[in-house]
Design an enzyme around this catalytic site. Structure first.
Site, short mmCIF file in Angstrom:
data_model
loop_
_atom_site.label_atom_id
_atom_site.label_comp_id
_atom_site.label_asym_id
_atom_site.label_seq_id
_atom_site.Cartn_x
_atom_site.Cartn_y
_atom_site.Cartn_z
CB THR A 195 -0.97 0.03 1.21
OG1 THR A 195 -1.78 1.21 1.11
CG2 THR A 195 -0.23 0.04 2.53
NE ARG A 196 -0.04 6.05 -4.08
CZ ARG A 196 -1.24 6.31 -4.61
NH1 ARG A 196 -1.90 5.38 -5.26
NH2 ARG A 196 -1.76 7.51 -4.51
CG HIS A 200 -8.91 4.21 6.19
ND1 HIS A 200 -8.49 5.05 7.19
CD2 HIS A 200 -8.52 4.80 5.02
CE1 HIS A 200 -7.90 6.11 6.66
NE2 HIS A 200 -7.90 5.98 5.35
CG HIS A 203 -7.01 -0.48 3.40
ND1 HIS A 203 -7.47 0.75 3.81
CD2 HIS A 203 -6.73 -0.36 2.09
CE1 HIS A 203 -7.46 1.58 2.79
NE2 HIS A 203 -7.02 0.93 1.72
NE ARG A 289 -12.60 -0.74 -9.04
CZ ARG A 289 -12.27 0.46 -9.50
NH1 ARG A 289 -11.34 1.16 -8.91
NH2 ARG A 289 -12.89 0.97 -10.54
#
Ligand code: PPS
Length: 567
Positions: A195-196, A200, A203, A289
């Protein structure tokens, strides 16, 4: 046993301590190259084996095949060219098989490159094939076409020492360290999550479901090297991840930081991410996605199909050696109070979602952020970093001729601010600045530019710290005003107020007798007389003090600040 690294062996390129020490001493006499941020990130992952099987920066043959076919010259899968770009002047100095010292910005030698290949890449073709576009709205393309040197150096690396990191050092585990940790904890099936962004509830639900689905432990491995411009800074993100980690079942998830310079290359980048995670010992990799998607192009069209990454990885699954776990977006079904994959939404479900843009808006206005969306401890960290607009710093930048009324108006606006709140306010008045900050500067174009840059720099620091700063220089040159704006806008609003009192009036006022002196030729290069004033084209406000009283002018500024929620 853990999954094998890409190509079978973890390629760590550090020399044993004694040899590294000797090479370090010898490196001082070699040509010196200071690595930029991307190169530094790439070097770190080359040296620690994160980019196995690479043993250096790509030479021409590898580069060509990576660009055209996503493969190294020997046929193994590798989707993103890892290249060392330099300028022509530097390349011209190199003799055949030259060695160069690769240094960080402090001048510390990190590795020595033996240059086996010096070549001129076709960067347009590279952009087209790697990113599928030459549209500079794509951050990877902009970097490649506008900020990448025209010569690439290929060759093997000998590592001296890893790049220094003083932040979150305990969370920065190398592939070797992470693999050792997995061994010690008896973890064999591990699903990695890239992730970048801050994470929340969605996730958390997604990663937990993915882990459950494949019966694996979870490695949360965010990229912290360089992500998309405008992203939440990694210090804040890592604080969020640490807070979030407490909301996972015990001994199911671990957090480790990846010093990766992302290219935002969508499908190809996703493939690269998977290979890197395999090198770190993960057996599975989550592809969501629009993985590593850079958003929309200059025509408003998405650069990549949101599921293109999943499809590309599925096609290479057999030879990839790490299992892909494709995942649809998770959404909140309010009626059931659960998160579900978008594909499992029922017709009767009341779906709720808060987009990144909506989250930023709520942080900006101070509006509530619901608990179904994220955890209160995460919100607290984000709010500290992104205070609501009422508490953000901003700069009022008055510009106009000498005697136009800038300082007087600045004083009147200052009084309103001090009457209504106890927020800190700094005044950077033209004359006063020249007595301290810009002492010694004259009125040549160069000196005036330096003066405005200094004002802009101080103003940006004040704004960065959440304060209000009122600047009132003449600032006759548009380019210097733009520069000041850019400095400030990195941290908050810049409000340009053109005090447009006509020259005749300023001259008639002649408060300091300077216009008379200028007309008499006693002062040379006086703004409005024999030095230009470039009228601001689109200031936030324009006020002519020959038409309104000081307090009316201050009212105008004040009302405008209120419409903008700045006062
Ligand atoms: S600049 O161009 O923005 O750097 O000018 P600034 O720092 O605001 O300095 C403006 C004050 O310096 C006095 N002064 C001159 N102004 C313009 N041109 C020349 N050659 C010049 N020489 C001295 C002048 O009093 C300005 O003050 P204000 O308050 O604007 O009248």
């Amino acid at each position: 046993a853990l999954v094998a690294p890409h190509g079978g062996v973890l390629r760590e390129l550090y020399l044993p301590a004694a040899e590294a020490e000797a090479l370090k001493r010898r490196s001082a006499s070699l040509p010196q190259w200071t690595l930029n941020q991307r190169q530094l990130c790439d070097l770190e992952l080359l040296l620690n084996g994160g980019f196995s099987p690479l043993q250096g920066f790509l030479g021409r043959a590898d580069y060509d095949r990576v660009v055209s076919e996503m493969r190294l010259a020997d046929g193994s899968l590798w989707p993103i060219p890892i290249t060392l770009d330099v300028d022509e002047a530097f390349a011209a100095k190199l003799t055949e098989n030259a060695q160069i010292s690769l240094n960080d910005t402090q001048g510390t030698p990190l590795a020595v490159l033996t240059v086996e290949d010096v070549y001129f890449p076709d960067r347009i073709a590279e952009a087209r094939q790697v990113f599928g576009t030459t549209d500079r709205t794509h951050p990877g393309v902009a970097e490649l076409l506008d900020r990448t040197g025209s010569v690439y150096l290929g060759g093997r690396l000998q590592g001296i020492q890893p790049p220094a990191h003083y932040d979150f050092s305990s969370l920065r585990r190398s592939p070797r360290e992470l693999r050792d940790w997995f061994h010690q904890h008896g973890w064999h099936r591990i699903v990695a999550f890239q992730t970048r962004n801050p994470m929340h509830r969605a996730h958390r639900e997604l990663t937990l479901r993915a882990a459950e689905q494949v019966g694996a432990k979870l490695l949360i491995q965010p990229s912290v090297g360089r992500t998309k411009p405008g992203d939440v800074d990694h210090y804040t993100r890592v604080r969020c991840y640490r807070a979030l980690l407490k909301h996972y079942p015990q001994d199911h998830a671990t957090l480790s930081l990846l010093p990766l310079a992302m290219r935002m290359g969508g499908p190809r980048e996703a493939l690269w991410h998977a290979i890197i995670r395999k090198n770190y010992g993960a057996s599975h990799f989550i592809v969501g996605r629009d993985h590593a998607g850079p958003g929309k192009d200059s025509q408003g069209k998405p650069f990549y199909d949101p599921y293109a990454a999943q499809h590309l990885l599925a096609r290479h699954q057999a030879e990839l050696g790490i299992e892909i776990v494709p995942f649809p977006a998770m959404v909140y079904a309010a009626n059931r109070d659960v998160y579900v994959p978008q594909t499992e939404v029922q017709p009767e479900d009341e779906v709720r979602d808060i987009s990144g843009t909506e989250l930023r808006r709520r942080l900006q206005t101070g509006e509530a952020i619901p608990e179904w969306f994220t955890f209160p401890d995460v919100v607290k960290i984000l709010r500290e970093r992104h205070p609501a607009q009422q508490r953000q710093g901003f700069s009022l930048f008055f510009t106009g001729l000498s005697g136009s009324g800038k300082s007087t108006l600045a004083q009147a606006v200052l009084a309103r601010l001090l009457e209504t709140s106890s927020r800190p306010v700094t005044i950077l008045d033209g004359d006063e600045v020249r007595r301290h900050l810009s002492k010694g500067l004259g009125f040549s174009r160069e000196d005036r530019d330096a003066n405005i840059t200094r004002i802009g720099f101080v103003a940006s620091e004040v704004v960065r710290h959440g304060g209000i700063v009122i600047c009132a220089p003449i600032a006759p040159y548009a380019s210097a005003r733009t520069e000041a704006r850019q400095l400030v806008e990195a941290h908050g609003r810049f409000v340009e107020i053109h005090v447009s009192t006509p020259l005749e009036i300023c001259e008639a006022r002649d408060r300091k007798g300077l216009y008379a002196a200028a007309r008499a030729g006693k002062i040379k290069g006086f703004t409005g007389i024999d030095d230009p004033y470039e009228t601001p084209v689109a200031p936030e406000l324009r006020i002519d003090t020959s038409q309104v009283s000081v307090s009316e002018a201050a009212d105008k500024v004040w009302e405008w600040l209120q419409t903008q929620a700045l006062a």
